[in-house]
Write an enzyme that holds these catalytic residues in place. Structure first.
Site, PDB file in Angstrom:
ATOM      1  N   LYS A  76       0.847  -1.197   0.000  1.00 43.40           N
ATOM      2  CA  LYS A  76       0.000   0.000   0.000  1.00 43.40           C
ATOM      3  C   LYS A  76       0.883   1.247   0.000  1.00 43.40           C
ATOM      4  O   LYS A  76       1.985   1.242   0.567  1.00 43.40           O
ATOM      5  CB  LYS A  76      -0.864  -0.041   1.262  1.00 43.40           C
ATOM      6  CG  LYS A  76      -1.921   1.038   1.366  1.00 43.40           C
ATOM      7  CD  LYS A  76      -2.769   0.821   2.621  1.00 43.40           C
ATOM      8  CE  LYS A  76      -3.900   1.828   2.713  1.00 43.40           C
ATOM      9  NZ  LYS A  76      -4.833   1.518   3.813  1.00 43.40           N
TER      10      LYS A  76
ATOM     11  N   SER B   3     -10.181  -1.309   5.831  1.00 49.15           N
ATOM     12  CA  SER B   3      -9.388  -0.919   4.661  1.00 49.15           C
ATOM     13  C   SER B   3      -8.610  -2.053   4.006  1.00 49.15           C
ATOM     14  O   SER B   3      -8.175  -1.915   2.871  1.00 49.15           O
ATOM     15  CB  SER B   3      -8.430   0.219   5.025  1.00 49.15           C
ATOM     16  OG  SER B   3      -9.137   1.428   5.099  1.00 49.15           O
TER      17      SER B   3
ATOM     18  N   SER C 295      -9.475   1.515   2.114  1.00 51.17           N
ATOM     19  CA  SER C 295      -8.482   2.360   1.500  1.00 51.17           C
ATOM     20  C   SER C 295      -7.386   1.585   0.771  1.00 51.17           C
ATOM     21  O   SER C 295      -6.657   2.185  -0.006  1.00 51.17           O
ATOM     22  CB  SER C 295      -7.869   3.279   2.554  1.00 51.17           C
ATOM     23  OG  SER C 295      -7.128   2.543   3.488  1.00 51.17           O
TER      24      SER C 295
END
Lengths: 541, 541
Positions: free
Chosen positions: A130, A229, A205
């Site tokens: 990420k 997320s 996310s």
């Protein structure tokens, strides 16, 4: 420089980092089946399609270990496939394919020079991260213009751990502006699309990870999760993803949209992958690496013991959370899953979840102790507008808390945790099965339903997404009167407009374990995963 | 009712709960050697003196298990001896000897009825508890008038755990008003005296435990520690005491002088005992009891593995903390301890502690996030004056923090923890030896030096007090110019006025382990304790 110019610069830089030979022809960009493009576009060789398409992370590590593939060719194959995924879904932020290939070559050389030395657990395996994880020399924009063009100096502790375990890092993945919504859309890199169906959200996310892994541009990546997320994009893209217990996986040293020292609900880092055993291999490797040496806040647990506590395991089933009514495809796939698990001889106990209103309001307030002032200032610093999903959160209206409020919230959380633990122990559960959301992936910017995921963040229970299948023609729309939990529930329920609009959209389930017993949850999950995919299923390694 | 009347009532109630046959003759009350009184006062039989005087908690449990003593006679013996300790040192608050004897009789009956059933780990062992632990039907005054005559309804989770493990609970022990000082003195029950020398403090906040155990009115008790509250009284009274890592021993459900949900530095519960192995037995029993089932905030660690990580252990030595200069007896006993340990073949590495000023100021601010308003309100509610040691903390002048301040403190703490962990790992330590304070037990209300203990609370490292000996004639006063860390250090240094004034006052050392590795610390401690007491020493089981 205005935010648009900054975005153009960053996107141009990203484009430059993809070899010209890997640029897709226009026809593929418009494909109606993005998942198929890597196989038909001609950019990957047959061997590269095998490498990227046929194995999960554990299988691939084995293939590298037994000499079937070199680290270099594996890395090159994933760089190519990730480049394709990027062009189709806009899932990447920072690209460092060249560094990765160099690193893979070093690993191959190292190995050739020391043929007797046992390989490290991730030797030669490309792992995606990420955008919030730091890699020296690259930005961590995390969707905020103000962080563009400010390269990091150090590795985040988890990135370092993965390198020490032999991994190859090759790219970082897209997130929402603020990292606080479930649509991975921002002004710097734009929106990540869901490769299963571009009309629904890729989630967030960790949405870039979700899309990249669904495209098999990665088979193991790392997301973070404070409200869902890791799990929301795993659900939306039909992959495995684990919300780990706090303190098991190094979370420190990431770029953060909150002030240093912010307390409340703790975010975690966790694996996202094409198989369950890849998640397990990740967790075991981290546990055996003394995670606390990388991040002092990690627990000195070091345990990895997947044996369930009981010979006959017992799984609770919650068909809904009492806040949002599951959509028809969610309901159907839960029922089918439970019936498959029962057929496999697992004891499944239908349960009604305790009332969650207090838990939910406590959690929401804990997410925004500072009234989201820090993140609003970041947006202001970037002189950028809010993207649609952020606008809908209405940041400016969120009240801040005092220290006394915070203490009161801590006390409220303790009560919720006590009550829920009692519920768990009273029912003698080895795990709990519930949907990851009332919805499948929703239309863009419409994700409302985080209650199903965020409860486990508040309680700090590990929670795993297991893919089941996809929306089918059986999943016809039914009346909004079936949404029985009030106005907001009805609004959410109406978003489902039938199987035509949600074609190919994944269905998954969520399996929850006891706090800090992620290892035991994995043991139960193996049985569940096997039972769910015994005849068919997209997700066997 | 005024606070004096309330105090009279509570003290009268306490006196009523001691059998008339156990009241000491006046001559014994004025004894110059309180520690000897139980042996000479004639209240305990020879067998009772053997029970209370000859064994540590582990040895006594074995004696009960092999049928040498009944639970009833053991309990009765300790009730008597605790009653004597109370009359001499004012160490008790709530007394429930009758309940305890009933409970012991039940245990004896249970056992007789099920002779084949294995006994529980604390079967028949009397365990004393700090006043903050709740027992239904009895107050938890914690030194505050406002809490008098308000009996609790439930057991604190740890009390319940101990009962489930077969223990007998028979009394609770005194603490300071506010539980925030190192002098166990309050308006309700008065001051606890140090039985080794009544001119010095018994320490606090678990000072009643310290005095009671030094008198062998208990051989295993439980204190709590947020800055040194287990270790300071262990040090002052010359017993073993462990500041456990947060989350190992249930701490929930105690009477608290702070608002529910208060965050900052977390308090812990830990054993205080006449032997090291009693502390270990306590910790192992708690670990094997799934502590988290009693207190949901406990870690799901369940591990108890005392094997050190290395075959040749390596212990760092810090002779001072860079804030306070050790008094002559502290210096001398540290040097002697280190030389004994070296003779025993343990690698001892002299170290200079990292600069602790930032750590200390962070810790102080974390202790008083609400500006101590909550506890000041409690004092106000009780319409009572502050006792001397509380007056000296100047509560009214302590500033409160905002939520932003708190986040900044969290960030500062993380930095301190990272730096210290690096220090620990760089020196490859299995443990660290340092004094528990620059001082021995000080004159009353003069305890200033909590830096040596509170650092381990901030860092969350386990820290164990091991008794060494006592002040000797060699420990002559030296010049204040030897106190090199500034004004406050000199003030503290001057409090030592030579061996005559500090006759019989204990010396101890503090052994620190890595966070959440209390089990491993115990493994190292066994070697240390053995080496320290190989020829002589007061504290062998």
């Amino acid at each position: 420089m205005g935010y648009r110019e900054i975005a153009r610069g960053k996107q141009e830089q990203r484009r430059q980092r993809i070899s010209k030979d890997w640029i897709l022809a226009r026809e593929h960009l418009a494909s109606s089946n993005l998942l198929k493009v890597p196989e038909v576009c001609g950019i990957l060789t047959g061997r590269e399609l095998e490498i990227t398409g046929k194995y999960d992370a554990v299988g691939l590590v084995e293939k590298i270990a037994n000499g079937s593939f070199s680290a270099r060719e594996v890395t090159l194959a994933f760089c190519k496939r990730a480049a394709i995924a990027q062009q189709l879904t806009n899932c990447l932020t920072e690209i460092f394919f060249e560094d990765a290939i160099q690193r893979a070559e070093e690993l191959d050389r190292e190995r050739a020079a020391n043929p007797g030395t046992p390989l490290r657990p991730f030797h030669g395996l490309p792992i995606s991260l990420k955008d919030s994880f730091k890699i020296p020399g690259y930005d961590s924009v995390i969707g905020m213009t103000c962080f563009a063009n400010d390269p990091d100096q150090t590795y985040s502790p988890l990135a370092q751990l993965l390198l020490d375990a032999g991994a190859v890092l090759y790219c970082k993945t897209n997130v929402p502006q603020t990292m606080m919504t479930a649509d991975s859309d921002n002004n710097v890199f734009g929106r990540t699309l869901n490769p299963t169906n571009i009309n629904v959200t890729a989630g967030g996310s960790s949405g870039g990870e979700g899309a990249l892994i669904a495209m098999r541009g990665s088979i193991l990546g790392v997301g973070t999760d404070i409200a869902g997320s890791v799990r929301i994009p795993s659900h939306c893209n039909g992959i495995y993803g684990l919300r780990t217990s706090v303190g098991l996986v190094p979370m420190a040293g990431q770029k953060d949209p909150v002030a240093p020292g912010t307390d409340g609900v703790a975010p975690i880092a966790g694996p996202m992958a094409t198989s369950l055993r890849a998640c397990e291999h990740f967790m075991k490797t981290v546990a055996k690496s003394s995670a606390w040496k990388y991040d002092e806040s990690c627990l000195h647990l070091n345990r990895w013991d997947t044996r369930p506590k009981h010979t006959n395991i017992r799984i609770g089933v919650a068909y809904n959370d009492g806040m949002f009514t599951p959509w028809p495809p969610v309901r159907r796939s839960m029922q089918q899953a439970v019936s498959k698990l029962r057929s496999a001889g697992i004891e499944m106990v239908d349960l009604k979840m305790p009332d969650l209103h207090e838990a939910v309001s406590t959690t929401y307030r804990m997410y925004s102790l500072d009234g989201c002032r820090f993140v609003q200032n970041l947006i202001k610093q970037g002189e950028e507008p809010e993207v649609e999903s952020v606008k809908r959160t209405n940041l400016a209206a969120i009240p801040s808390a005092t220290l006394d409020d915070f203490f009161a919230l801590n006390a409220a959380r303790s009560k919720v945790k006590e009550d829920f633990q009692k519920f768990w122990l009273d029912h003698e559960l080895d795990a709990l099965l519930c949907p990851p959301a009332a919805t499948t992936a929703t239309p863009l910017d419409e994700w409302k339903c985080i209650t199903y995921t965020m409860l486990w963040n508040l309680l700090d229970y590990p929670a795993l997404i297991i893919p089941i299948g996809k929306v089918t023609d059986q999943d016809v729309v039914d009346g909004v009167e079936n949404a029985i939990f009030g106005e907001e529930d009805q609004q959410n329920y109406k978003l489902y407009t039938g199987p035509e609009d949600f074609k190919n959209v994944p269905t998954t389930t969520q399996l929850i374990g006891m706090r800090q017993e992620d290892d035991r949850l994995m043991g139960v999950a193996k049985m569940v995963d096997e039972a769910l995919h015994s005849q068919s299923g997209p997700s066997k390694p």
